[in-house]
Design a protein around this motif. Structure first.
Motif, PDB file in Angstrom:
ATOM      1  N   GLY A  12       0.778  -1.225   0.000  1.00 43.43           N
ATOM      2  CA  GLY A  12       0.000   0.000   0.000  1.00 43.43           C
ATOM      3  C   GLY A  12       0.812   1.278   0.000  1.00 43.43           C
TER       4      GLY A  12
ATOM      5  N   TYR B 117      -1.204   7.123   7.651  1.00 43.86           N
ATOM      6  CA  TYR B 117      -1.973   5.876   7.690  1.00 43.86           C
ATOM      7  C   TYR B 117      -1.322   4.901   6.718  1.00 43.86           C
ATOM      8  CZ  TYR B 117      -5.346   8.910   9.992  1.00 43.86           C
ATOM      9  OH  TYR B 117      -5.943   9.811  10.855  1.00 43.86           O
TER      10      TYR B 117
ATOM     11  N   SER C  73      -1.109   0.702   5.576  1.00 45.05           N
ATOM     12  CA  SER C  73      -1.643  -0.661   5.679  1.00 45.05           C
ATOM     13  C   SER C  73      -0.503  -1.664   5.582  1.00 45.05           C
ATOM     14  CB  SER C  73      -2.668  -0.913   4.576  1.00 45.05           C
ATOM     15  OG  SER C  73      -2.071  -0.762   3.296  1.00 45.05           O
TER      16      SER C  73
ATOM     17  N   LEU D  56      -3.726  -1.903  10.057  1.00 46.19           N
ATOM     18  CA  LEU D  56      -3.654  -0.493   9.694  1.00 46.19           C
ATOM     19  C   LEU D  56      -2.906   0.232  10.802  1.00 46.19           C
ATOM     20  CD1 LEU D  56      -4.424   1.887   7.850  1.00 46.19           C
ATOM     21  CD2 LEU D  56      -6.501   2.156   9.243  1.00 46.19           C
TER      22      LEU D  56
ATOM     23  N   THR E 101      -4.723  -7.580   3.649  1.00 46.72           N
ATOM     24  CA  THR E 101      -5.113  -6.461   2.800  1.00 46.72           C
ATOM     25  C   THR E 101      -3.990  -6.107   1.830  1.00 46.72           C
ATOM     26  OG1 THR E 101      -5.841  -4.157   2.717  1.00 46.72           O
ATOM     27  CG2 THR E 101      -4.397  -4.757   4.537  1.00 46.72           C
TER      28      THR E 101
ATOM     29  N   CYS F  90      -4.728  -3.345   0.085  1.00 51.18           N
ATOM     30  CA  CYS F  90      -5.291  -2.028  -0.214  1.00 51.18           C
ATOM     31  C   CYS F  90      -4.559  -0.890   0.492  1.00 51.18           C
ATOM     32  CB  CYS F  90      -6.767  -2.021   0.199  1.00 51.18           C
ATOM     33  SG  CYS F  90      -7.710  -0.613  -0.388  1.00 51.18           S
ATOM     34  N   SER F  91      -4.438   0.226  -0.212  1.00 54.49           N
ATOM     35  CA  SER F  91      -3.924   1.454   0.385  1.00 54.49           C
ATOM     36  C   SER F  91      -5.040   2.170   1.135  1.00 54.49           C
ATOM     37  CB  SER F  91      -3.396   2.398  -0.703  1.00 54.49           C
ATOM     38  OG  SER F  91      -2.447   1.780  -1.515  1.00 54.49           O
ATOM     39  N   PRO F  92      -4.752   2.824   2.249  1.00 55.60           N
ATOM     40  CA  PRO F  92      -5.765   3.633   2.925  1.00 55.60           C
ATOM     41  C   PRO F  92      -6.091   4.879   2.108  1.00 55.60           C
ATOM     42  CG  PRO F  92      -3.645   3.851   4.015  1.00 55.60           C
ATOM     43  CD  PRO F  92      -3.470   2.797   2.975  1.00 55.60           C
TER      44      PRO F  92
ATOM     45  N   VAL G  85     -10.298   1.577   4.190  1.00 61.90           N
ATOM     46  CA  VAL G  85      -9.321   0.550   3.820  1.00 61.90           C
ATOM     47  C   VAL G  85     -10.069  -0.722   3.451  1.00 61.90           C
ATOM     48  CG1 VAL G  85      -7.244  -0.722   4.461  1.00 61.90           C
ATOM     49  CG2 VAL G  85      -7.703   1.497   5.516  1.00 61.90           C
TER      50      VAL G  85
ATOM     51  N   PRO H 174      -8.039   1.129  -3.384  1.00 60.33           N
ATOM     52  CA  PRO H 174      -8.852   1.974  -2.510  1.00 60.33           C
ATOM     53  C   PRO H 174     -10.010   2.610  -3.246  1.00 60.33           C
ATOM     54  CG  PRO H 174      -6.837   3.098  -3.110  1.00 60.33           C
ATOM     55  CD  PRO H 174      -6.705   1.711  -3.640  1.00 60.33           C
TER      56      PRO H 174
END
Length: 521
Positions: A417, A427, A429, A435, A455, A457-459, A468, A498
């Motif tokens: 992320g 923030y 991940s 997180l 995850t 995913c990026s925040p 997220v 995201p």
């Protein structure tokens, strides 16, 4: 916490590393009954790209009143706050990008829009923002070699839009410049303005998939080529081929090329570039496949500085996750004249020790190698040996002393992320399913949340909240220096990129479907 990597969707190549998507905060719209855009609120020169700006910070400071509760699964009750839904392919990692009333998403051809287009392809799709109507698509044949163009991954590049031009990297390792309006002579088809084949012309060997989200600065468009290892024989076929390139955005003419890091590429090069201006000179930030972040002069490609984002004592990278050295699966972020970046490995490698860095790009290197890395693995920025280092702070590595109970043994793990930074809080991940909230000035840990699932995913920050995605849900937090978990919402599929907010709507890509989330009217 147990790591769950989920089904084999992209495993050997982290194509989601195009990762997050982008928005144009003041984009215009379409007339509901026409394919022609209405007058845009943004000037024609406005740019929509991964991170929203060249600094790549996944923070939207424009949008307000974004929904924070909805339902997209009919089996769990009536749909709630769903404006529209469209089907993509079976994998989608590139986008969405919202610009001037259109939405652009990279995907594959497993759910064909055109019945005449058959088989495995890379697809760039365009939809109408107002109602999700399909407008056009560009189709790219596969290279026919999984080592360079992994099957069914499609186009994984998050595109960049400036005015009437769309830029992205195809699955064939081509930099594409396309017309945002599509082909006026062929309904449903896109129109290529120019393309540059980086395999044919530069000798690039993409490791499993080229996926860079291009960066536009001034007259140039920049891209990471994806040059890397042949995973079948573990050799680097083209160590002298460029890893980072700049093109004239209007003509597609090569402006300059950089072959950093040469033979030191560990695996693939799946990160995205960023940019910042220091003392009137624009730098482009290139995340190299050796785990080194490079600052290059935007006009010439001259090396200005470099920073090794791995400890010198880290064991060498080994395919499958055995080594400690990492590379980049994300983009560096510029915030308050500092650069923030974290490292990881491909998701099949699993969890492991990671590192999040804050770097000062204004420092002038005092050595011939132009190296701003911390000295002798001393991560104290105030230490005498780091007087000339660009180190501001480091967050990660093993817990010292090692815990004696069941607590985690590492501070921060590998990540795919890009960070989001808002109001002095970073923030970040972590692949293993955490997180982290970290003080942007000091690197001090503020809080950590365990998702209990992995995850990629990026925040993403918007409207006072941090979003997220995980393998099963989209998580919502109240932004701040204290942990305030709001809720998690099932989306019917893994969220590997995201969400994006634009014009009062939150767009969520589940890899197979794109949802427009907006309050009922």
């Amino acid at each position: 916490m147990r790591l769950q990597l989920g089904p084999r969707t992209c495993l050997l190549v982290p194509a989601a590393l195009a990762l997050a998507t982008v928005f144009s905060p003041d984009a215009g719209g379409f007339a509901p009954d026409s394919d022609a855009p209405v007058k845009a609120k943004a000037p024609a020169s406005s740019v929509a790209m991964f991170g929203g700006t060249v600094e790549r910070n996944l923070v939207n400071l424009v949008e307000k009143n974004i929904p924070d509760n909805w339902n997209v699964e009919p089996k769990k009750g009536a749909l709630k706050n769903v404006k529209w839904e469209v089907k993509l392919g079976t994998h989608s990692y590139g986008g969405p990008v919202v610009a001037d009333g259109r939405i652009f998403v990279g995907t594959n051809n497993e759910r064909p829009r055109d019945p005449l287009v058959k088989g495995d392809k890379g697809i760039m799709m365009c939809f109408r923002e107002a109602d999700g109507q399909f407008l056009w698509q560009l189709v790219h044949d596969k290279l026919g070699d999984d080592d360079q163009d992994f099957h069914h991954e499609g186009v994984a590049s998050t595109p960049c839009v400036e005015g009437e031009r769309l830029y992205y990297v195809s699955n064939r390792c081509e930099l594409i410049c396309a017309d945002v309006k599509g082909d006026p002579t062929a309904k449903g088809k896109g129109k290529v303005v120019w393309k540059y084949d980086m395999i044919e012309k530069l000798g690039v060997y993409p490791c499993q998939l080229a996926n860079c989200s291009p960066l536009i600065v001034g007259e140039n468009v920049y891209a990471v080529t994806g040059n890397g290892v042949n995973v079948s024989n573990k050799e680097l076929p083209s160590p002298n081929a460029p890893s980072f390139v700049a093109f004239n955005k209007a003509t597609g003419k090569l402006a300059w090329k950089s072959s950093l890091p040469g033979k030191k590429v560990m695996r693939g090069q799946w990160g995205n570039p960023a940019a910042t201006t220091i003392d009137g000179k624009t730098q482009v930030l290139f995340p190299g496949g050796d785990g080194v972040l490079y600052g290059l002069d935007a006009k010439s490609g001259e090396l200005l500085w470099k920073f090794d984002c791995n400890p010198k004592a880290a064991t060498p990278y080994r395919a499958g996750g055995g080594g400690e050295r990492c590379f980049f699966l994300s983009a560096p972020v510029v915030y308050d004249k500092k650069v923030y970046v974290a490292v990881g490995q491909e998701p099949d490698a699993g969890p492991g020790v990671g590192h999040l860095w804050c770097i000062d790009p204004t420092k002038k290197p005092a050595n011939k190698d132009k190296d701003l890395s911390p000295v002798n693995d001393n991560f104290d920025p105030k230490a005498a040996v780091n007087k000339s280092s660009g180190l501001v702070w480091h967050y990660g590595g093993p817990v010292v002393p090692a815990p004696k109970n069941d607590e985690r043994e590492i501070v921060f793990g590998r990540t795919m992320g890009t960070v989001a930074i808002y109001d002095g809080v970073v923030y970040a991940s972590e692949l293993a399913g955490y997180l982290h909230a970290v003080d942007a000035k000091t690197g001090a840990k503020l809080w950590v949340h365990d998702f209990q699932e992995s995850t990629w995913c990026s925040p993403y920050y918007v409207d006072g909240k941090v979003f997220v995605g995980t393998d099963n849900e989209l998580y919502l937090f109240k932004a701040g220096r204290k942990l305030a978990f709001l809720r998690k919402i099932a989306m019917g599929g893994p969220i590997k990129v995201p969400p994006v907010a634009a014009n009062g709507v939150l767009y969520v890509n589940t890899g197979t479907n794109l949802y427009a989330i907006a309050p009922a009217k």
